[in-house]
Design a protein around this motif. Structure first.
Motif, PDB file in Angstrom:
ATOM      1  N   ASP A   1       0.829  -1.294   0.070  1.00 21.11           N
ATOM      2  CA  ASP A   1      -0.123  -0.001   0.046  1.00 21.11           C
ATOM      3  C   ASP A   1       0.931   1.279  -0.088  1.00 21.11           C
ATOM      4  O   ASP A   1       1.946   1.389   0.559  1.00 21.11           O
ATOM      5  N   GLN A   2       0.213   2.508  -0.802  1.00 23.68           N
ATOM      6  CA  GLN A   2       1.048   3.615  -0.811  1.00 23.68           C
ATOM      7  C   GLN A   2       0.221   4.852  -0.258  1.00 23.68           C
ATOM      8  O   GLN A   2      -0.250   5.533  -1.577  1.00 23.68           O
ATOM      9  N   PRO A   3      -0.366   4.909   0.780  1.00 29.77           N
ATOM     10  CA  PRO A   3      -1.030   6.148   0.969  1.00 29.77           C
ATOM     11  C   PRO A   3      -0.308   7.354   0.851  1.00 29.77           C
ATOM     12  O   PRO A   3       1.118   7.570   0.544  1.00 29.77           O
ATOM     13  N   ASP A   4      -0.978   8.458   0.410  1.00 26.59           N
ATOM     14  CA  ASP A   4      -0.515   9.990   0.383  1.00 26.59           C
ATOM     15  C   ASP A   4       0.139  10.373   1.397  1.00 26.59           C
ATOM     16  O   ASP A   4       1.567  10.869   1.070  1.00 26.59           O
ATOM     17  N   LEU A   5      -0.305  10.234   2.416  1.00 27.61           N
ATOM     18  CA  LEU A   5       0.485  10.767   3.626  1.00 27.61           C
ATOM     19  C   LEU A   5       0.053   9.979   4.883  1.00 27.61           C
ATOM     20  O   LEU A   5      -0.897   9.344   4.992  1.00 27.61           O
ATOM     21  N   ILE A   6       1.212   9.649   5.452  1.00 22.06           N
ATOM     22  CA  ILE A   6       1.066   8.918   7.028  1.00 22.06           C
ATOM     23  C   ILE A   6       1.380   9.966   7.974  1.00 22.06           C
ATOM     24  O   ILE A   6       2.746  10.503   7.850  1.00 22.06           O
ATOM     25  N   VAL A   7       0.776  10.152   9.051  1.00 20.24           N
ATOM     26  CA  VAL A   7       1.156  11.268   9.898  1.00 20.24           C
ATOM     27  C   VAL A   7       0.727  10.767  11.333  1.00 20.24           C
ATOM     28  O   VAL A   7      -0.542  10.157  11.659  1.00 20.24           O
ATOM     29  N   ILE A   8       1.653  10.790  12.273  1.00 19.84           N
ATOM     30  CA  ILE A   8       1.298  10.316  13.550  1.00 19.84           C
ATOM     31  C   ILE A   8       0.344  11.551  14.210  1.00 19.84           C
ATOM     32  O   ILE A   8       0.931  12.762  14.433  1.00 19.84           O
ATOM     33  N   ASP A   9      -0.728  11.262  15.020  1.00 15.28           N
ATOM     34  CA  ASP A   9      -1.564  11.989  15.566  1.00 15.28           C
ATOM     35  C   ASP A   9      -1.116  12.242  16.852  1.00 15.28           C
ATOM     36  O   ASP A   9      -0.889  11.421  17.660  1.00 15.28           O
ATOM     37  N   PRO A  10      -0.788  13.597  17.094  1.00 15.73           N
ATOM     38  CA  PRO A  10      -0.202  13.970  18.329  1.00 15.73           C
ATOM     39  C   PRO A  10      -1.156  13.649  19.504  1.00 15.73           C
ATOM     40  O   PRO A  10      -0.717  13.632  20.808  1.00 15.73           O
ATOM     41  N   LEU A  11      -2.432  13.586  19.472  1.00 10.72           N
ATOM     42  CA  LEU A  11      -3.422  13.493  20.503  1.00 10.72           C
ATOM     43  C   LEU A  11      -3.194  11.922  21.197  1.00 10.72           C
ATOM     44  O   LEU A  11      -3.524  11.712  22.196  1.00 10.72           O
ATOM     45  N   ASN A  12      -3.114  10.683  20.035  1.00 13.14           N
ATOM     46  CA  ASN A  12      -3.037   9.524  20.651  1.00 13.14           C
ATOM     47  C   ASN A  12      -1.948   8.708  20.187  1.00 13.14           C
ATOM     48  O   ASN A  12      -1.628   7.485  20.333  1.00 13.14           O
ATOM     49  N   GLY A  13      -0.892   9.279  19.442  1.00 13.11           N
ATOM     50  CA  GLY A  13       0.203   8.631  18.941  1.00 13.11           C
ATOM     51  C   GLY A  13       0.055   7.759  17.630  1.00 13.11           C
ATOM     52  O   GLY A  13       0.852   6.794  17.342  1.00 13.11           O
ATOM     53  N   GLU A  14      -1.218   7.660  17.259  1.00 16.53           N
ATOM     54  CA  GLU A  14      -1.771   6.637  16.279  1.00 16.53           C
ATOM     55  C   GLU A  14      -1.217   7.187  14.654  1.00 16.53           C
ATOM     56  O   GLU A  14      -1.421   8.563  14.615  1.00 16.53           O
ATOM     57  N   PRO A  15      -0.892   6.361  14.128  1.00 16.41           N
ATOM     58  CA  PRO A  15      -0.911   6.818  12.288  1.00 16.41           C
ATOM     59  C   PRO A  15      -1.926   6.936  11.814  1.00 16.41           C
ATOM     60  O   PRO A  15      -2.982   6.164  11.819  1.00 16.41           O
ATOM     61  N   VAL A  16      -2.049   8.060  11.038  1.00 15.88           N
ATOM     62  CA  VAL A  16      -3.429   8.392  10.216  1.00 15.88           C
ATOM     63  C   VAL A  16      -2.924   8.202   8.851  1.00 15.88           C
ATOM     64  O   VAL A  16      -2.053   9.150   8.436  1.00 15.88           O
ATOM     65  N   LEU A  17      -3.548   7.484   8.053  1.00 22.93           N
ATOM     66  CA  LEU A  17      -3.448   7.284   6.520  1.00 22.93           C
ATOM     67  C   LEU A  17      -4.393   8.062   5.746  1.00 22.93           C
ATOM     68  O   LEU A  17      -5.603   8.166   5.965  1.00 22.93           O
ATOM     69  N   VAL A  18      -3.931   9.074   5.021  1.00 23.74           N
ATOM     70  CA  VAL A  18      -4.575   9.932   4.392  1.00 23.74           C
ATOM     71  C   VAL A  18      -4.395   9.858   2.810  1.00 23.74           C
ATOM     72  O   VAL A  18      -3.335   9.822   2.432  1.00 23.74           O
ATOM     73  N   GLU A  19      -5.579   9.772   2.270  1.00 23.50           N
ATOM     74  CA  GLU A  19      -5.546   9.881   0.849  1.00 23.50           C
ATOM     75  C   GLU A  19      -5.936  11.137   0.151  1.00 23.50           C
ATOM     76  O   GLU A  19      -7.168  11.655   0.620  1.00 23.50           O
ATOM     77  N   PHE A  20      -5.409  11.855  -0.844  1.00 28.26           N
ATOM     78  CA  PHE A  20      -5.728  13.011  -1.428  1.00 28.26           C
ATOM     79  C   PHE A  20      -6.464  12.732  -2.695  1.00 28.26           C
ATOM     80  O   PHE A  20      -5.804  12.207  -3.531  1.00 28.26           O
ATOM     81  N   ILE A  21      -7.456  13.676  -2.891  1.00 28.61           N
ATOM     82  CA  ILE A  21      -8.321  13.554  -4.204  1.00 28.61           C
ATOM     83  C   ILE A  21      -8.240  15.008  -4.803  1.00 28.61           C
ATOM     84  O   ILE A  21      -8.110  15.879  -3.972  1.00 28.61           O
ATOM     85  N   SER A  22      -8.398  14.940  -6.012  1.00 29.11           N
ATOM     86  CA  SER A  22      -8.437  16.489  -6.610  1.00 29.11           C
ATOM     87  C   SER A  22      -8.946  16.185  -8.117  1.00 29.11           C
ATOM     88  O   SER A  22      -9.108  14.977  -8.648  1.00 29.11           O
ATOM     89  N   ARG A  23      -9.805  16.998  -8.576  1.00 29.82           N
ATOM     90  CA  ARG A  23     -10.292  16.999  -9.857  1.00 29.82           C
ATOM     91  C   ARG A  23      -9.125  16.634 -10.976  1.00 29.82           C
ATOM     92  O   ARG A  23      -9.785  15.779 -12.028  1.00 29.82           O
ATOM     93  N   ILE A  24      -8.209  17.035 -10.769  1.00 30.49           N
ATOM     94  CA  ILE A  24      -7.013  16.948 -11.958  1.00 30.49           C
ATOM     95  C   ILE A  24      -6.789  15.465 -11.616  1.00 30.49           C
ATOM     96  O   ILE A  24      -6.408  14.857 -12.924  1.00 30.49           O
ATOM     97  N   ARG A  25      -6.510  15.014 -10.481  1.00 29.75           N
ATOM     98  CA  ARG A  25      -6.049  13.791 -10.207  1.00 29.75           C
ATOM     99  C   ARG A  25      -7.109  12.718 -10.601  1.00 29.75           C
ATOM    100  O   ARG A  25      -6.606  11.685 -11.449  1.00 29.75           O
ATOM    101  N   GLU A  26      -8.223  13.143 -10.320  1.00 28.00           N
ATOM    102  CA  GLU A  26      -9.360  12.158 -10.892  1.00 28.00           C
ATOM    103  C   GLU A  26      -9.553  12.168 -12.433  1.00 28.00           C
ATOM    104  O   GLU A  26      -9.660  11.037 -12.757  1.00 28.00           O
ATOM    105  N   ALA A  27      -9.171  13.141 -13.020  1.00 26.12           N
ATOM    106  CA  ALA A  27      -9.092  13.168 -14.486  1.00 26.12           C
ATOM    107  C   ALA A  27      -7.825  12.333 -14.959  1.00 26.12           C
ATOM    108  O   ALA A  27      -8.132  11.709 -16.073  1.00 26.12           O
ATOM    109  N   ARG A  28      -6.857  12.323 -14.455  1.00 30.82           N
ATOM    110  CA  ARG A  28      -5.823  11.667 -14.866  1.00 30.82           C
ATOM    111  C   ARG A  28      -6.007   9.942 -14.643  1.00 30.82           C
ATOM    112  O   ARG A  28      -5.961   9.273 -15.462  1.00 30.82           O
ATOM    113  N   ARG A  29      -6.955   9.873 -13.494  1.00 33.04           N
ATOM    114  CA  ARG A  29      -7.378   8.289 -13.413  1.00 33.04           C
ATOM    115  C   ARG A  29      -8.397   7.905 -14.629  1.00 33.04           C
ATOM    116  O   ARG A  29      -7.971   6.791 -14.784  1.00 33.04           O
TER     117      ARG A  29
END
Length: 190
Positions: free
Chosen positions: A83-111
């Protein structure tokens, strides 16, 4: 391991949660909104709109955000299992990794131009969609046009983003890989 947040147009509830995460990262860094906006080259009002989920920053801005906030994060990192999420960031509230996917109209058009199904076909539809959409999905021919224009204007990687990514990895208190591995083990994802 599944994506926790999908942010972008039409993803109101996820945009709000992502904005709150960015706000927590800013607080942890001890920065005021004005200080953070100045460091990021944004207006304080635009940063406020991001933090309340009314605007979504582009994926290309994430190395700057994570660097400015001193966040433990990785952009476009391949995880165990492929897997390759766009962003993995550790939430400072609980220390858990949050996996984030970004979408955009341009990226969707490419898909679409490359023959991939739209994001909504993958079951990522927002449970809390906005009341009306400002723009509809581009036609297949328009998607190809957008994809060609974007591919001509964009570079796959830049030296600056590579430097930011290396700096993020070097400055991480708890390696992102370790946090993701622990989450995979807890969820039985290996």
């Amino acid at each position: 391991m599944g994506i926790d947040l999908t942010v972008g147009p039409g993803k109101a509830s996820h945009n709000l949660r992502f904005g709150e995460l960015l706000e927590r990262l800013r607080w942890k860094a001890g920065m005021t909104r004005a200080d953070a906006a100045a460091k990021l080259g944004l207006s304080s009002e635009y940063l406020r709109l991001i933090e309340v989920g009314k605007r979504t920053p582009a994926l290309g801005q994430m190395p700057n955000f994570m660097d400015a906030y001193g966040a433990n994060a990785a952009v476009e990192r391949v995880l165990p299992g492929g897997d390759q999420p766009d962003l993995i960031v550790i939430d400072p509230l609980n220390g858990e990794p949050v996996l984030v996917e970004f979408i955009s109209r341009i990226r969707e058009a490419r898909r679409i131009a490359l023959g991939a199904p739209p994001d909504e076909a993958e079951g990522q539809e927002d449970p809390d969609p906005p009341k009306r959409r400002a723009h509809s999905r581009p036609s297949a021919s328009r998607a190809v046009e957008l994809g060609v224009v974007v591919s001509l204007l964009s570079k796959p990687t830049t030296a600056r983003s590579a430097r930011s990514a290396r700096r993020l990895r070097k400055n991480s208190a708890i390696p992102v890989e370790q946090a993701v591995s622990e989450r995979l083990l807890r969820s039985g994802g290996f």
